[in-house]
Structure formats: structure tokens, C-alpha cells
Design a protein around this motif. Structure first.
Motif, PDB file in Angstrom:
ATOM      1  N   GLU A  17     -24.011 -45.324 -13.758  1.00 53.33           N
ATOM      2  CA  GLU A  17     -22.888 -45.539 -14.672  1.00 53.33           C
ATOM      3  C   GLU A  17     -23.097 -44.790 -15.979  1.00 53.33           C
ATOM      4  O   GLU A  17     -22.142 -44.307 -16.589  1.00 53.33           O
ATOM      5  N   LEU A  48     -14.188 -42.989 -12.212  1.00 55.00           N
ATOM      6  CA  LEU A  48     -15.146 -42.208 -12.994  1.00 55.00           C
ATOM      7  C   LEU A  48     -14.415 -41.245 -13.919  1.00 55.00           C
ATOM      8  O   LEU A  48     -14.713 -41.163 -15.120  1.00 55.00           O
ATOM      9  N   TYR A  55     -15.100 -49.074 -12.643  1.00 54.98           N
ATOM     10  CA  TYR A  55     -16.041 -48.067 -12.136  1.00 54.98           C
ATOM     11  C   TYR A  55     -17.363 -48.697 -11.700  1.00 54.98           C
ATOM     12  O   TYR A  55     -17.890 -48.368 -10.636  1.00 54.98           O
TER      13      TYR A  55
END
Length: 243
Positions: A17, A48, A55
């Protein structure tokens, strides 16, 4: 799923992430024989690109599917992350700067008076059509406690290349935007690296980054409202980590 795999997925999710681009996803898809899972997920790459709040959940969903498809895939992803994005939460011993020093007297530039200014970030980027990008960069710098200057912000010398060299020489950090493969930016990046500056690369697409630089971690952004807001946030995190 074992407790170990569950913990590993959560750790990989955190690291992915923070750093992953769409190209990284494509690469680990190939490495784990899971390209169909990455590209076939309805939300992963879209969330993304737009910085959507789901996400993180999509990362977990894809990692679980990859693990189910290929039990060894999580370890492949971990090895990939360890190689390209070492965990900032773990203390690593980095290689020492070279003990050999060189002195040189450039004949194209004059060495400016003064020393490195620890609060100065210099930006090397295309000018036309990039006002919004520069604003996002300046906002991030200001929030991190830095001043931010670009060559068109000053006029100290009759030659613009002398002003550019002076900015790079004085800066603690140099932000470079490779979008559009601008040759001036590539030239200026070479100067920054030669002077030993901390360089933060940006680009709108990975393919704009010179091949000699692709192993450096870059911030990939979209030039729209959401993309520039994400760039501002990502750059702020990077600057705080550096400082």
C-alpha cells in the motif's frame, strides 16, 4: 489459511500500500503465475490509480487469491518487496558512501557562494502545462517544513543553467519529474546525482523514467484532481521520511 500466512498477508499489504505501482503489480503477477488474478480483479488497479479507500481491502483480496492459486506466491512477493522496497519499519545497515573523494572544478558552471540549505527542496520539471503539479509539490514541501524553488522562481544569473546549477547545489533534496522524457530534466538529474543530492523521482508513467533510473523508487501520479492530491500526500510522506 494458516495463521502465518494471514500475518504475512497483512504485512505485505502494509508494504504494498505504501509503495506499489501498477507496473509492480504486473511484475509480481508474472513472477507468481498470477497475472490473471491481478488484471482480472475488478477494483485493484483502478483503486490504486485513483487512491480509493478500498485499495487496502483489494490488496488483501488479491494476495489471498494468489496464495490459494500458488501457495508459494506470498514468499515470492515478500522477496520482491525486500529487493525493491526494503521495509522502512525495519532497521537496515546501508552501504557507506564511498571513502574515495574527488574534487573537481566545472568549466560550465560557477560554484555558488554559501553552503547547502537544509530547508531547501529544488524541483526540476517541465514548465508548460505543469502548474498544477508544481502546486502539489510546493504544498507537500510546505507541509513538511521545506522551502521549494524552481528555476523560474529566481533570476540570480544571466544564464539559466547557472541558476539551475546553483539551485541544485544549494538544495538538500531535488525533486525531478520525468514526465514526457524531458531531456533537460534528465541532464539536471545527472548533476544532482553527481553532487550527491537526495533525488526524489516523479513520473506520470513508469515508461518515462530513464532505464538507468528504474531501480530507484519513484512516485507515479495522474495529472488530475485526485491524482495530484495523492501526489501531494505521497510526496509529503516521502519528505518526512527523508528529513
Amino acid at each position: 489459511m494458516t495463521q502465518y500466512n494471514a500475518a504475512l498477508i497483512l504485512d505485505l499489504k502494509r508494504r504494498i500500500e505504501e509503495d506499489f505501482t501498477s507496473s509492480n503489480w504486473e511484475e509480481i503477477g508474472l513472477l507468481t503465475d498470477s497475472s490473471h488474478i491481478v488484471t482480472g480483479h475488478s477494483r485493484l488497479l483502478r483503486s490504486l490509480s485513483f487512491g480509493d479507500q478500498d485499495y487496502a481491502g483489494n490488496i488483501i483480496s488479491v494476495l489471498r487469491a494468489m496464495s490459494d492459486h500458488n501457495p508459494g506466491s506470498l514468499n515470492v512477493v515478500k522477496k520482491y518487496l525486500d529487493q525493491w522496497y526494503p521495509d522502512q519499519n525495519v532497521t537496515y545497515i546501508s552501504a557507506k558512501p564511498s571513502e574515495r573523494k574527488i574534487s573537481f572544478a566545472p568549466n560550465v558552471f560557477s560554484i555558488p557562494d554559501g553552503d547547502v540549505e537544509d530547508d531547501l527542496v529544488t524541483v526540476m520539471m517541465p514548465f508548460a502545462g505543469f502548474d498544477g503539479v508544481y502546486t502539489a509539490i510546493k504544498n507537500a514541501c510546505s507541509a513538511a517544513g521545506f522551502r521549494c524553488l524552481r528555476a523560474d522562481d529566481i533570476w540570480d544569473n544571466s544564464s539559466i543553467i547557472q541558476d539551475i546549477f546553483s539551485l541544485i547545489y544549494r538544495a538538500k533534496i531535488v525533486v525531478v519529474d520525468f514526465s514526457g522524457k524531458n531531456p533537460n530534466v534528465m541532464y539536471e538529474t545527472g548533476i544532482a546525482h553527481t553532487l550527491g543530492k537526495t533525488v526524489v523521482p516523479l513520473a506520470q508513467i513508469v515508461q518515462d523514467i530513464p532505464s538507468d533510473m528504474v531501480h530507484h523508487r519513484a512516485l507515479i501520479y495522474l495529472k488530475n484532481g485526485e491524482g495530484l492530491a495523492k501526489l501531494e500526500d505521497d510526496l509529503l510522506k516521502k519528505l518526512r521520511m527523508i528529513s
